[in-house]
Write a protein that holds these residues in place. Structure first.
Motif, PDB file in Angstrom:
ATOM      1  N   GLN A  15      23.576 -61.291 -37.087  1.00 47.10           N
ATOM      2  CA  GLN A  15      22.221 -60.745 -37.168  1.00 47.10           C
ATOM      3  C   GLN A  15      21.242 -61.645 -36.429  1.00 47.10           C
ATOM      4  OE1 GLN A  15      21.615 -60.341 -41.366  1.00 47.10           O
ATOM      5  NE2 GLN A  15      22.667 -58.372 -41.478  1.00 47.10           N
ATOM      6  N   HIS A  16      21.420 -62.941 -36.561  1.00 49.20           N
ATOM      7  CA  HIS A  16      20.551 -63.900 -35.878  1.00 49.20           C
ATOM      8  C   HIS A  16      20.686 -63.742 -34.366  1.00 49.20           C
ATOM      9  CE1 HIS A  16      18.401 -67.583 -35.011  1.00 49.20           C
ATOM     10  NE2 HIS A  16      19.411 -67.955 -34.264  1.00 49.20           N
ATOM     11  N   ASN A  17      21.908 -63.630 -33.868  1.00 53.86           N
ATOM     12  CA  ASN A  17      22.129 -63.478 -32.431  1.00 53.86           C
ATOM     13  C   ASN A  17      21.492 -62.206 -31.898  1.00 53.86           C
ATOM     14  OD1 ASN A  17      23.497 -65.877 -32.227  1.00 53.86           O
ATOM     15  ND2 ASN A  17      25.525 -64.950 -32.375  1.00 53.86           N
ATOM     16  N   ALA A  18      21.606 -61.101 -32.631  1.00 57.30           N
ATOM     17  CA  ALA A  18      20.999 -59.842 -32.195  1.00 57.30           C
ATOM     18  C   ALA A  18      19.479 -59.977 -32.136  1.00 57.30           C
ATOM     19  CB  ALA A  18      21.406 -58.713 -33.129  1.00 57.30           C
ATOM     20  N   ALA A  19      18.884 -60.592 -33.141  1.00 58.94           N
ATOM     21  CA  ALA A  19      17.434 -60.783 -33.158  1.00 58.94           C
ATOM     22  C   ALA A  19      17.003 -61.708 -32.023  1.00 58.94           C
ATOM     23  CB  ALA A  19      16.990 -61.343 -34.502  1.00 58.94           C
ATOM     24  N   TYR A  20      17.793 -62.736 -31.750  1.00 59.31           N
ATOM     25  CA  TYR A  20      17.481 -63.659 -30.662  1.00 59.31           C
ATOM     26  C   TYR A  20      17.507 -62.928 -29.319  1.00 59.31           C
ATOM     27  CZ  TYR A  20      17.950 -67.416 -27.293  1.00 59.31           C
ATOM     28  OH  TYR A  20      17.769 -68.228 -26.217  1.00 59.31           O
ATOM     29  N   GLU A  21      18.501 -62.094 -29.104  1.00 58.56           N
ATOM     30  CA  GLU A  21      18.611 -61.355 -27.847  1.00 58.56           C
ATOM     31  C   GLU A  21      17.452 -60.382 -27.674  1.00 58.56           C
ATOM     32  OE1 GLU A  21      20.514 -61.805 -25.161  1.00 58.56           O
ATOM     33  OE2 GLU A  21      21.239 -63.576 -26.240  1.00 58.56           O
ATOM     34  N   GLU A  22      17.035 -59.726 -28.750  1.00 56.95           N
ATOM     35  CA  GLU A  22      15.882 -58.823 -28.671  1.00 56.95           C
ATOM     36  C   GLU A  22      14.616 -59.597 -28.328  1.00 56.95           C
ATOM     37  OE1 GLU A  22      15.364 -56.179 -32.001  1.00 56.95           O
ATOM     38  OE2 GLU A  22      17.514 -55.783 -32.075  1.00 56.95           O
ATOM     39  N   ALA A  23      14.416 -60.739 -28.960  1.00 56.75           N
ATOM     40  CA  ALA A  23      13.233 -61.557 -28.689  1.00 56.75           C
ATOM     41  C   ALA A  23      13.268 -62.081 -27.258  1.00 56.75           C
ATOM     42  CB  ALA A  23      13.155 -62.714 -29.676  1.00 56.75           C
ATOM     43  N   ARG A  24      14.435 -62.486 -26.809  1.00 56.07           N
ATOM     44  CA  ARG A  24      14.585 -62.990 -25.436  1.00 56.07           C
ATOM     45  C   ARG A  24      14.241 -61.907 -24.423  1.00 56.07           C
ATOM     46  NH1 ARG A  24      18.605 -63.039 -21.598  1.00 56.07           N
ATOM     47  NH2 ARG A  24      18.653 -64.869 -20.265  1.00 56.07           N
ATOM     48  N   PRO A  56      -5.651 -55.989 -25.969  1.00 58.61           N
ATOM     49  CA  PRO A  56      -4.828 -56.693 -26.956  1.00 58.61           C
ATOM     50  C   PRO A  56      -3.371 -56.224 -26.971  1.00 58.61           C
ATOM     51  CG  PRO A  56      -6.942 -56.135 -27.917  1.00 58.61           C
ATOM     52  CD  PRO A  56      -6.867 -55.423 -26.597  1.00 58.61           C
ATOM     53  N   GLN A  57      -3.143 -54.930 -26.745  1.00 56.32           N
ATOM     54  CA  GLN A  57      -1.765 -54.432 -26.676  1.00 56.32           C
ATOM     55  C   GLN A  57      -1.029 -55.062 -25.501  1.00 56.32           C
ATOM     56  OE1 GLN A  57      -2.801 -50.240 -26.504  1.00 56.32           O
ATOM     57  NE2 GLN A  57      -1.892 -49.882 -28.530  1.00 56.32           N
ATOM     58  N   LEU A  58      -1.700 -55.139 -24.356  1.00 51.11           N
ATOM     59  CA  LEU A  58      -1.084 -55.750 -23.181  1.00 51.11           C
ATOM     60  C   LEU A  58      -0.828 -57.234 -23.410  1.00 51.11           C
ATOM     61  CD1 LEU A  58      -0.029 -55.537 -20.309  1.00 51.11           C
ATOM     62  CD2 LEU A  58      -2.356 -56.011 -19.519  1.00 51.11           C
ATOM     63  N   SER A  59      -1.763 -57.915 -24.025  1.00 52.05           N
ATOM     64  CA  SER A  59      -1.584 -59.330 -24.322  1.00 52.05           C
ATOM     65  C   SER A  59      -0.367 -59.557 -25.210  1.00 52.05           C
ATOM     66  CB  SER A  59      -2.838 -59.884 -25.008  1.00 52.05           C
ATOM     67  OG  SER A  59      -2.652 -61.237 -25.367  1.00 52.05           O
ATOM     68  N   ARG A  60      -0.214 -58.722 -26.224  1.00 54.95           N
ATOM     69  CA  ARG A  60       0.926 -58.831 -27.123  1.00 54.95           C
ATOM     70  C   ARG A  60       2.238 -58.587 -26.361  1.00 54.95           C
ATOM     71  NH1 ARG A  60      -1.627 -56.613 -30.862  1.00 54.95           N
ATOM     72  NH2 ARG A  60      -1.111 -54.455 -30.409  1.00 54.95           N
ATOM     73  N   LEU A  61       2.231 -57.602 -25.468  1.00 53.14           N
ATOM     74  CA  LEU A  61       3.428 -57.314 -24.671  1.00 53.14           C
ATOM     75  C   LEU A  61       3.771 -58.502 -23.769  1.00 53.14           C
ATOM     76  CD1 LEU A  61       4.322 -54.020 -22.974  1.00 53.14           C
ATOM     77  CD2 LEU A  61       4.458 -56.130 -21.678  1.00 53.14           C
ATOM     78  N   GLU A  62       2.765 -59.039 -23.077  1.00 51.56           N
ATOM     79  CA  GLU A  62       3.012 -60.164 -22.164  1.00 51.56           C
ATOM     80  C   GLU A  62       3.516 -61.404 -22.892  1.00 51.56           C
ATOM     81  OE1 GLU A  62      -0.302 -61.039 -19.620  1.00 51.56           O
ATOM     82  OE2 GLU A  62       0.040 -59.264 -18.369  1.00 51.56           O
ATOM     83  N   SER A  63       3.139 -61.562 -24.144  1.00 53.58           N
ATOM     84  CA  SER A  63       3.574 -62.745 -24.892  1.00 53.58           C
ATOM     85  C   SER A  63       4.913 -62.534 -25.592  1.00 53.58           C
ATOM     86  CB  SER A  63       2.506 -63.144 -25.920  1.00 53.58           C
ATOM     87  OG  SER A  63       2.412 -62.155 -26.928  1.00 53.58           O
ATOM     88  N   GLY A  64       5.505 -61.348 -25.421  1.00 49.64           N
ATOM     89  CA  GLY A  64       6.798 -61.077 -26.029  1.00 49.64           C
ATOM     90  C   GLY A  64       6.719 -60.574 -27.446  1.00 49.64           C
ATOM     91  N   GLY A  65       5.518 -60.248 -27.906  1.00 52.91           N
ATOM     92  CA  GLY A  65       5.344 -59.804 -29.283  1.00 52.91           C
ATOM     93  C   GLY A  65       5.477 -58.306 -29.484  1.00 52.91           C
ATOM     94  N   ALA A  66       5.767 -57.579 -28.419  1.00 55.26           N
ATOM     95  CA  ALA A  66       5.921 -56.130 -28.524  1.00 55.26           C
ATOM     96  C   ALA A  66       6.981 -55.679 -27.535  1.00 55.26           C
ATOM     97  CB  ALA A  66       4.600 -55.427 -28.231  1.00 55.26           C
ATOM     98  N   THR A  67       7.701 -54.658 -27.922  1.00 49.48           N
ATOM     99  CA  THR A  67       8.712 -54.078 -27.035  1.00 49.48           C
ATOM    100  C   THR A  67       8.212 -52.700 -26.620  1.00 49.48           C
ATOM    101  OG1 THR A  67      10.444 -55.238 -28.243  1.00 49.48           O
ATOM    102  CG2 THR A  67      11.136 -53.432 -26.830  1.00 49.48           C
ATOM    103  N   PRO A  68       7.947 -52.507 -25.328  1.00 50.18           N
ATOM    104  CA  PRO A  68       7.371 -51.238 -24.879  1.00 50.18           C
ATOM    105  C   PRO A  68       8.412 -50.119 -24.816  1.00 50.18           C
ATOM    106  CG  PRO A  68       7.771 -52.643 -23.009  1.00 50.18           C
ATOM    107  CD  PRO A  68       8.099 -53.455 -24.239  1.00 50.18           C
ATOM    108  N   THR A  69       7.918 -48.899 -24.890  1.00 55.06           N
ATOM    109  CA  THR A  69       8.770 -47.731 -24.706  1.00 55.06           C
ATOM    110  C   THR A  69       8.998 -47.520 -23.210  1.00 55.06           C
ATOM    111  OG1 THR A  69       6.862 -46.250 -24.579  1.00 55.06           O
ATOM    112  CG2 THR A  69       7.821 -46.638 -26.785  1.00 55.06           C
ATOM    113  N   VAL A  70       9.964 -46.699 -22.876  1.00 55.90           N
ATOM    114  CA  VAL A  70      10.219 -46.395 -21.467  1.00 55.90           C
ATOM    115  C   VAL A  70       9.012 -45.697 -20.831  1.00 55.90           C
ATOM    116  CG1 VAL A  70      11.702 -45.126 -19.851  1.00 55.90           C
ATOM    117  CG2 VAL A  70      12.722 -46.417 -21.736  1.00 55.90           C
TER     118      VAL A  70
END
Length: 96
Positions: A15-24, A56-70
């Motif tokens: 579970q940790h590895n999957a979360a790490y890969e998503e964050a990466r 703010p949405q763009l800032s969150r995306l650029e910092s890795g805090g959000a995963t955008p949709t296609v």
């Protein structure tokens, strides 16, 4: 009790590895958006407006805090005058 603990560690590690890969992936994607935005000379506010989102949405995306949709990625690509290229590549060790 030791066998149970070993199984818990293994499950937790997976579970940790999957979360790490998503964050990466989120961090790498955010860095790509940031790099392209700065290369074309746009502020976060300007890009956000072009892409139909808030700064703010763009800032969150650029910092890795959000995963955008296609669809959002497609809007960002158009706003950045870039081509969106999503590919699946085999892992290096799967070449054999």
């Amino acid at each position: 009790m030791t066998a149970r603990h070993s199984r818990w560690e293994r499950t937790g590690a997976e579970q940790h590895n999957a979360a790490y890969e998503e964050a990466r992936a989120a961090l790498l994607l955010g860095q790509m958006v940031h790099d392209r935005r700065t290369a074309v000379g746009l502020t976060q506010g300007e890009l956000a407006e072009r892409a139909g989102m808030t700064q703010p949405q763009l800032s969150r995306l650029e910092s890795g805090g959000a995963t955008p949709t296609v669809p959002l990625l497609a809007r960002l690509a158009a706003a950045l005058d870039a081509e969106l290229d999503i590919t699946f590549k085999p892992h290096r060790d799967a070449a054999a």
